[in-house]
Motif scaffolding. Structure first.
Motif, PDB file in Angstrom:
ATOM      1  N   ILE A  14      86.070   9.239  93.195  1.00  0.00           N
ATOM      2  CA  ILE A  14      85.178  10.137  92.468  1.00  0.00           C
ATOM      3  C   ILE A  14      85.478  11.587  92.833  1.00  0.00           C
ATOM      4  CG2 ILE A  14      82.767  10.692  91.945  1.00  0.00           C
ATOM      5  CD1 ILE A  14      82.179   7.773  92.095  1.00  0.00           C
ATOM      6  N   HIS A  15      85.966  12.277  91.839  1.00  0.00           N
ATOM      7  CA  HIS A  15      86.374  13.673  91.978  1.00  0.00           C
ATOM      8  C   HIS A  15      85.141  14.560  91.815  1.00  0.00           C
ATOM      9  CE1 HIS A  15      89.076  17.179  90.695  1.00  0.00           C
ATOM     10  NE2 HIS A  15      87.912  17.537  90.206  1.00  0.00           N
ATOM     11  N   LEU A  16      84.748  15.191  92.897  1.00  0.00           N
ATOM     12  CA  LEU A  16      83.580  16.078  92.870  1.00  0.00           C
ATOM     13  C   LEU A  16      84.074  17.492  92.605  1.00  0.00           C
ATOM     14  CD1 LEU A  16      81.875  14.702  96.121  1.00  0.00           C
ATOM     15  CD2 LEU A  16      81.313  14.067  93.752  1.00  0.00           C
ATOM     16  N   GLU A  17      83.898  17.946  91.391  1.00  0.00           N
ATOM     17  CA  GLU A  17      84.465  19.222  90.973  1.00  0.00           C
ATOM     18  C   GLU A  17      83.937  20.389  91.821  1.00  0.00           C
ATOM     19  OE1 GLU A  17      86.953  19.961  88.885  1.00  0.00           O
ATOM     20  OE2 GLU A  17      86.665  22.029  89.520  1.00  0.00           O
ATOM     21  N   SER A  18      84.867  21.193  92.310  1.00  0.00           N
ATOM     22  CA  SER A  18      84.554  22.437  93.051  1.00  0.00           C
ATOM     23  C   SER A  18      83.549  22.242  94.179  1.00  0.00           C
ATOM     24  CB  SER A  18      84.017  23.513  92.092  1.00  0.00           C
ATOM     25  OG  SER A  18      84.888  23.721  91.008  1.00  0.00           O
ATOM     26  N   LYS A  77      94.901  24.434  91.262  1.00  0.00           N
ATOM     27  CA  LYS A  77      93.525  23.962  91.458  1.00  0.00           C
ATOM     28  C   LYS A  77      93.368  22.444  91.297  1.00  0.00           C
ATOM     29  CE  LYS A  77      90.539  26.719  91.967  1.00  0.00           C
ATOM     30  NZ  LYS A  77      89.844  27.580  91.015  1.00  0.00           N
ATOM     31  N   THR A  78      92.596  22.017  90.304  1.00  0.00           N
ATOM     32  CA  THR A  78      92.375  20.581  90.102  1.00  0.00           C
ATOM     33  C   THR A  78      93.694  19.813  90.040  1.00  0.00           C
ATOM     34  OG1 THR A  78      90.292  20.838  88.921  1.00  0.00           O
ATOM     35  CG2 THR A  78      91.508  18.834  88.479  1.00  0.00           C
ATOM     36  N   ALA A  79      94.660  20.367  89.337  1.00  0.00           N
ATOM     37  CA  ALA A  79      95.947  19.672  89.166  1.00  0.00           C
ATOM     38  C   ALA A  79      96.649  19.495  90.518  1.00  0.00           C
ATOM     39  CB  ALA A  79      96.838  20.443  88.201  1.00  0.00           C
ATOM     40  N   ASN A  81      80.030  20.840  87.710  1.00  0.00           N
ATOM     41  CA  ASN A  81      79.979  21.793  88.831  1.00  0.00           C
ATOM     42  C   ASN A  81      81.253  22.642  88.866  1.00  0.00           C
ATOM     43  OD1 ASN A  81      78.734  22.879  91.201  1.00  0.00           O
ATOM     44  ND2 ASN A  81      80.192  21.725  92.451  1.00  0.00           N
ATOM     45  N   HIS A  82      81.513  23.272  87.756  1.00  0.00           N
ATOM     46  CA  HIS A  82      82.693  24.126  87.632  1.00  0.00           C
ATOM     47  C   HIS A  82      82.212  25.527  87.283  1.00  0.00           C
ATOM     48  CE1 HIS A  82      86.426  25.833  86.131  1.00  0.00           C
ATOM     49  NE2 HIS A  82      87.090  24.763  86.536  1.00  0.00           N
ATOM     50  N   TYR A  83      82.866  26.516  87.859  1.00  0.00           N
ATOM     51  CA  TYR A  83      82.593  27.889  87.472  1.00  0.00           C
ATOM     52  C   TYR A  83      82.530  27.992  85.946  1.00  0.00           C
ATOM     53  CZ  TYR A  83      83.388  32.826  86.678  1.00  0.00           C
ATOM     54  OH  TYR A  83      83.263  34.107  86.228  1.00  0.00           O
ATOM     55  N   GLY A 117      86.116  16.452  97.300  1.00  0.00           N
ATOM     56  CA  GLY A 117      85.962  17.730  96.610  1.00  0.00           C
ATOM     57  C   GLY A 117      87.342  18.306  96.385  1.00  0.00           C
ATOM     58  N   ASP A 118      87.600  18.819  95.184  1.00  0.00           N
ATOM     59  CA  ASP A 118      88.988  19.215  94.895  1.00  0.00           C
ATOM     60  C   ASP A 118      89.381  20.585  95.441  1.00  0.00           C
ATOM     61  OD1 ASP A 118      87.391  20.466  92.922  1.00  0.00           O
ATOM     62  OD2 ASP A 118      88.915  20.270  91.356  1.00  0.00           O
ATOM     63  N   HIS A 119      88.431  21.528  95.451  1.00  0.00           N
ATOM     64  CA  HIS A 119      88.739  22.885  95.937  1.00  0.00           C
ATOM     65  C   HIS A 119      87.447  23.672  96.041  1.00  0.00           C
ATOM     66  CE1 HIS A 119      88.193  24.034  91.754  1.00  0.00           C
ATOM     67  NE2 HIS A 119      89.086  23.110  91.423  1.00  0.00           N
ATOM     68  N   TYR A 120      87.529  24.899  96.474  1.00  0.00           N
ATOM     69  CA  TYR A 120      86.329  25.717  96.628  1.00  0.00           C
ATOM     70  C   TYR A 120      85.623  25.925  95.294  1.00  0.00           C
ATOM     71  CZ  TYR A 120      89.323  29.435  94.828  1.00  0.00           C
ATOM     72  OH  TYR A 120      90.164  30.176  94.043  1.00  0.00           O
TER      73      TYR A 120
HETATM   74 MN    MN Z   1      88.739  21.712  89.830  1.00  0.00          MN
END
Ligand code: MN
Ligand code: GP9
Length: 428
Positions: free
Chosen positions: A35-39, A81-83, A197-199, A256-259
């Protein structure tokens, strides 16, 4: 060319870290949810705002006895980022110094990614994401990685009110995803990529159930609100898992993928964390993201090992009882007694338990003071770490830019034939 591949293979062999045998195969044959928790940043875990826990469901999972949780796990992404996160999580290869490897090299390159590896072990593999299939060139890259299925926006009921910010609202996305998952042959490996949860952290009134923060920085203040919503969607998903009984034979991995909040918002972050200052060193430490492995019967707890996204795949494969000794992977099992606790950032900086390198300068990780008056021994250790980071980044880059894996055939691995895959939804 193929001689470069030999150099890489030699390096990988010489630096191979044996996994923790006590965990080898404890999840053998289980379904896998990633489960990829965005940002999503680690600081959100147990974080309170407005007298409330921001992420109560994830907090509960984090503290459960049957969750292996890591509190020194870092994102290592660059511009992709995500990639970049996806590349590291499923290939144990770094993203490129510029751009996104999934876009520049995902279509044509040979990979030996998680889906293709698990296919040899009888797994059905599927990725789920509510955005258009072409984003980050997923529709092509996933073929190279050997994904049997890619469920993207075309597969989801679309309504204007279902979308906010970057794409589908997580709760709706998760619910529809669950329906598809129920139809997958077991065992399966599934990746579920959230996005709310993405900018710029937008959320409709109806779904807001925690107040925005009050730093006065509009880029920052919505973050807890969408994180709270993402957490609720995770809670609903876990309830569904239990209701179906799938929780008994599945392993659920969260990352979590990134800040979510970049280094350009230092004042706001200091206020958010109740700190007097927040500098570049603090921002390096702020790159921690969750990595949690939840499974009935697993011997869990909070593990303080330093590691990052590059280490996810070797850790997961060991739990599944899949030997990765012949694979070209730059990370290693986070549970290995000898796990090298050196976390490379894409720009050549790094974090380790003792030292942190930020903008080329060294600091003590414990307190962030500049590392001065170093002993000879400390000096040489810093040099070794810097060199190792540089070497691994450049070897990984060589693999991707030179498409080196086309020259390499690990034992028992069947080459992916991209033509075997088709993700377009047939119109009926
Ligand atoms: Mn991302
Ligand atoms: C879109 C999404 C966002 O499909 O995964 O990617 P990001 O902007 O976080 O790299």
């Amino acid at each position: 060319d193929s001689s470069d591949m030999k150099t890489v293979k030699k390096y990988i062999n010489n630096n191979y870290v044996a996994p923790n045998v006590q965990y080898t195969g404890v999840a053998k044959g289980k379904n896998v949810f990633v489960i990829h928790l965005e940002s999503f940043q680690q600081f959100l875990i147990d974080f309170k705002w407005d007298g409330q826990e921001v992420t109560p469901n994830l907090n509960k999972i984090y503290h459960e006895q049957n969750t292996l949780s890591f509190d020194n796990f870092f994102n290592q992404v660059g511009q992709g980022k995500t990639a970049d996160a996806e590349m590291m999580m499923e290939n144990s290869l770094f993203g490129l110094p510029e751009g996104a490897a999934m876009v520049t090299d995902g279509t044509s390159n040979t990979f030996q990614a998680a889906p293709a590896i698990l296919d040899q072990h009888g797994y059905t593999t599927a990725s789920f994401h509510g955005d258009v299939p072409s984003f980050w060139n997923r529709d092509n890259t996933y073929k190279s990685w050997g994904y049997d299925y890619f469920f993207s926006s075309n597969y989801y009921k679309q309504k204007k009110s279902y979308n906010i910010g970057y794409g589908m609202k997580d709760k709706i996305f998760m619910k529809d995803t669950a329906n598809y998952i129920q139809k997958l042959p077991q065992p399966f490996y599934s990746k579920i990529i959230t996005v709310t949860n993405h900018y710029p952290y937008l959320l409709d009134k109806k779904n807001q159930s925690i107040a925005k923060t009050d730093t006065g920085d509009s880029t920052v203040d919505g973050y807890v609100q969408t994180a709270h919503y993402l957490d609720q969607s995770v809670g609903e998903f876990m309830n569904w898992l239990k209701a179906t009984g799938l929780d008994k034979n599945s392993m659920v991995v969260f990352y979590g993928d990134h800040y979510g909040i970049s280094g350009n918002h230092k004042k706001a972050v200091a206020k958010l964390l109740g700190k007097k200052k927040f500098n570049d060193f603090d921002n390096a430490q702020f790159q921690r993201v969750p990595f949690m492995i939840h499974m009935k019967g697993i011997q869990g707890g909070i593990n303080h090992t330093y590691g990052g996204e590059i280490d996810a795949l070797p850790t997961i494969l060991n739990l599944l009882g899949v030997n990765n000794k012949d694979n070209i992977q730059f990370g290693s099992d986070l549970l290995a007694p000898n796990h090298p606790q050196l976390v490379a950032f894409r720009d050549g900086d790094f974090v380790s338990p003792e030292f942190t390198k930020v903008n080329g300068a060294y600091y003590y990780t414990k307190n962030g003071t500049p590392a001065k008056n170093l002993s000879k021994d400390q000096h040489s250790r810093l040099e070794t770490m810097s060199n190792q980071v540089a070497t691994e980044l450049s070897l990984s880059d060589k693999i991707i830019t030179g498409d080196l894996l086309r020259f390499y055939n690990p034992k028992g691995f069947q080459k992916v034939n991209k033509k075997d895959y088709n993700y377009s939804k047939s119109k009926s």
